[in-house]
Scaffold this motif. Structure first.
Motif, PDB file in Angstrom:
ATOM      1  N   VAL A  88     -17.602  -4.802  -6.123  1.00 36.33           N
ATOM      2  CA  VAL A  88     -17.106  -5.637  -7.211  1.00 36.33           C
ATOM      3  C   VAL A  88     -15.635  -5.956  -6.981  1.00 36.33           C
ATOM      4  O   VAL A  88     -14.855  -5.083  -6.602  1.00 36.33           O
ATOM      5  CB  VAL A  88     -17.287  -4.886  -8.562  1.00 36.33           C
ATOM      6  N   CYS A  89     -15.276  -7.218  -7.203  1.00 39.84           N
ATOM      7  CA  CYS A  89     -13.875  -7.630  -7.053  1.00 39.84           C
ATOM      8  C   CYS A  89     -13.013  -6.909  -8.097  1.00 39.84           C
ATOM      9  O   CYS A  89     -13.330  -6.925  -9.284  1.00 39.84           O
ATOM     10  CB  CYS A  89     -13.759  -9.142  -7.219  1.00 39.84           C
ATOM     11  N   ASP A  90     -11.924  -6.300  -7.641  1.00 37.61           N
ATOM     12  CA  ASP A  90     -11.019  -5.589  -8.544  1.00 37.61           C
ATOM     13  C   ASP A  90     -10.239  -6.542  -9.447  1.00 37.61           C
ATOM     14  O   ASP A  90      -9.595  -6.109 -10.404  1.00 37.61           O
ATOM     15  CB  ASP A  90     -10.009  -4.761  -7.748  1.00 37.61           C
ATOM     16  N   PHE A  91     -10.270  -7.810  -9.138  1.00 36.48           N
ATOM     17  CA  PHE A  91      -9.408  -8.757  -9.836  1.00 36.48           C
ATOM     18  C   PHE A  91     -10.166  -9.656 -10.811  1.00 36.48           C
ATOM     19  O   PHE A  91      -9.577 -10.225 -11.722  1.00 36.48           O
ATOM     20  CB  PHE A  91      -8.626  -9.597  -8.818  1.00 36.48           C
ATOM     21  N   SER A  92     -11.455  -9.822 -10.590  1.00 39.09           N
ATOM     22  CA  SER A  92     -12.241 -10.653 -11.506  1.00 39.09           C
ATOM     23  C   SER A  92     -13.456  -9.913 -12.057  1.00 39.09           C
ATOM     24  O   SER A  92     -14.071 -10.366 -13.010  1.00 39.09           O
ATOM     25  CB  SER A  92     -12.721 -11.919 -10.776  1.00 39.09           C
ATOM     26  N   GLY A  93     -13.796  -8.783 -11.436  1.00 38.06           N
ATOM     27  CA  GLY A  93     -14.998  -8.071 -11.855  1.00 38.06           C
ATOM     28  C   GLY A  93     -16.277  -8.716 -11.349  1.00 38.06           C
ATOM     29  O   GLY A  93     -17.370  -8.325 -11.743  1.00 38.06           O
ATOM     30  N   ASP A  94     -16.130  -9.728 -10.477  1.00 39.63           N
ATOM     31  CA  ASP A  94     -17.310 -10.389  -9.923  1.00 39.63           C
ATOM     32  C   ASP A  94     -18.049  -9.439  -8.982  1.00 39.63           C
ATOM     33  O   ASP A  94     -17.459  -8.890  -8.053  1.00 39.63           O
ATOM     34  CB  ASP A  94     -16.911 -11.635  -9.110  1.00 39.63           C
ATOM     35  N   ALA A  95     -19.340  -9.262  -9.222  1.00 39.48           N
ATOM     36  CA  ALA A  95     -20.159  -8.478  -8.299  1.00 39.48           C
ATOM     37  C   ALA A  95     -20.435  -9.343  -7.078  1.00 39.48           C
ATOM     38  O   ALA A  95     -20.678 -10.543  -7.188  1.00 39.48           O
ATOM     39  CB  ALA A  95     -21.456  -8.059  -8.969  1.00 39.48           C
ATOM     40  N   ILE A 132     -10.868  -7.773  -3.023  1.00 47.14           N
ATOM     41  CA  ILE A 132     -10.470  -9.024  -3.681  1.00 47.14           C
ATOM     42  C   ILE A 132     -11.360 -10.138  -3.161  1.00 47.14           C
ATOM     43  O   ILE A 132     -11.617 -10.240  -1.954  1.00 47.14           O
ATOM     44  CB  ILE A 132      -8.960  -9.347  -3.482  1.00 47.14           C
ATOM     45  N   SER A 133     -11.867 -10.949  -4.083  1.00 52.91           N
ATOM     46  CA  SER A 133     -12.729 -12.066  -3.698  1.00 52.91           C
ATOM     47  C   SER A 133     -11.878 -13.222  -3.189  1.00 52.91           C
ATOM     48  O   SER A 133     -10.676 -13.321  -3.489  1.00 52.91           O
ATOM     49  CB  SER A 133     -13.554 -12.518  -4.904  1.00 52.91           C
ATOM     50  N   GLY A 134     -12.506 -14.097  -2.428  1.00 52.11           N
ATOM     51  CA  GLY A 134     -11.810 -15.271  -1.919  1.00 52.11           C
ATOM     52  C   GLY A 134     -11.242 -16.128  -3.035  1.00 52.11           C
ATOM     53  O   GLY A 134     -10.166 -16.699  -2.911  1.00 52.11           O
ATOM     54  N   ARG A 135     -11.961 -16.196  -4.135  1.00 49.72           N
ATOM     55  CA  ARG A 135     -11.512 -17.002  -5.272  1.00 49.72           C
ATOM     56  C   ARG A 135     -10.216 -16.424  -5.860  1.00 49.72           C
ATOM     57  O   ARG A 135      -9.244 -17.135  -6.100  1.00 49.72           O
ATOM     58  CB  ARG A 135     -12.612 -17.004  -6.350  1.00 49.72           C
ATOM     59  N   CYS A 136     -10.183 -15.120  -6.078  1.00 49.61           N
ATOM     60  CA  CYS A 136      -8.987 -14.486  -6.630  1.00 49.61           C
ATOM     61  C   CYS A 136      -7.828 -14.567  -5.638  1.00 49.61           C
ATOM     62  O   CYS A 136      -6.682 -14.777  -6.013  1.00 49.61           O
ATOM     63  CB  CYS A 136      -9.264 -13.037  -6.994  1.00 49.61           C
ATOM     64  N   LEU A 137      -8.162 -14.384  -4.370  1.00 46.06           N
ATOM     65  CA  LEU A 137      -7.123 -14.447  -3.348  1.00 46.06           C
ATOM     66  C   LEU A 137      -6.481 -15.837  -3.322  1.00 46.06           C
ATOM     67  O   LEU A 137      -5.272 -15.970  -3.135  1.00 46.06           O
ATOM     68  CB  LEU A 137      -7.731 -14.104  -1.982  1.00 46.06           C
TER      69      LEU A 137
HETATM   70 ZN   LIG Z   1     -12.358 -11.948  -7.772  1.00 49.79          ZN
END
Ligand SMILES: [Zn+2]
Ligand SMILES: [Zn+2]
Length: 122
Positions: free
Chosen positions: A17-24, A40-45
């Motif tokens: 799970v992304c630490d920044f958005s909670g996206d699984a 960190i997901s690409g989107r959050c990055l």
């Molecule tokens: Zn994210």
């Protein structure tokens, strides 16, 4: 991070799970790993990169935060996730993660803003 209740001996893709958005994670979008399993997901990055590297802003005062990715108290600007305020990433980690993802042939992810690399500033 790992999903709460995930079985460490039988990890599924969605347990990451992304630490920044909670996206699984579903295995279909880029994810970069930091220390201690932070992710960190690409989107959050992309948000982080735009805010800190391109716009030069910092969500929190340098020196006053601990980076979720490197677990260090950092003296550089950072991005704090508006979705998960406990998610904070320092500029060093943003740059490192962006470089890593940009070069990863598995993902079609490029650094936002087309910051020219190795070329003189116009
Ligand atoms: Zn994210
Ligand atoms: Zn960091």
């Amino acid at each position: 991070m790992q999903r709460e209740g995930a079985d460490p001996n039988n990890m599924q893709v969605s347990d990451f799970v992304c630490d920044f958005s909670g996206d699984a994670w579903d295995g279909a979008f880029p994810m970069v790993e930091g220390h201690q399993g932070s992710l960190i997901s690409g989107r959050c990055l992309e948000f982080a990169y735009r805010s800190v590297v391109i716009e030069g802003s910092s969500s929190l005062d340098p020196g006053s935060y601990t980076c979720t990715m490197c677990l260090e108290t950092r003296d550089d600007p950072c991005w704090q996730s508006p979705e998960r305020p406990e998610g904070v990433i320092c500029r060093r980690c943003i740059r490192q993660s962006a470089t890593k993802l940009d070069k990863d042939p598995d993902w079609d992810w490029t650094k936002p803003g087309a910051e020219p690399e190795g070329e003189p500033e116009a």
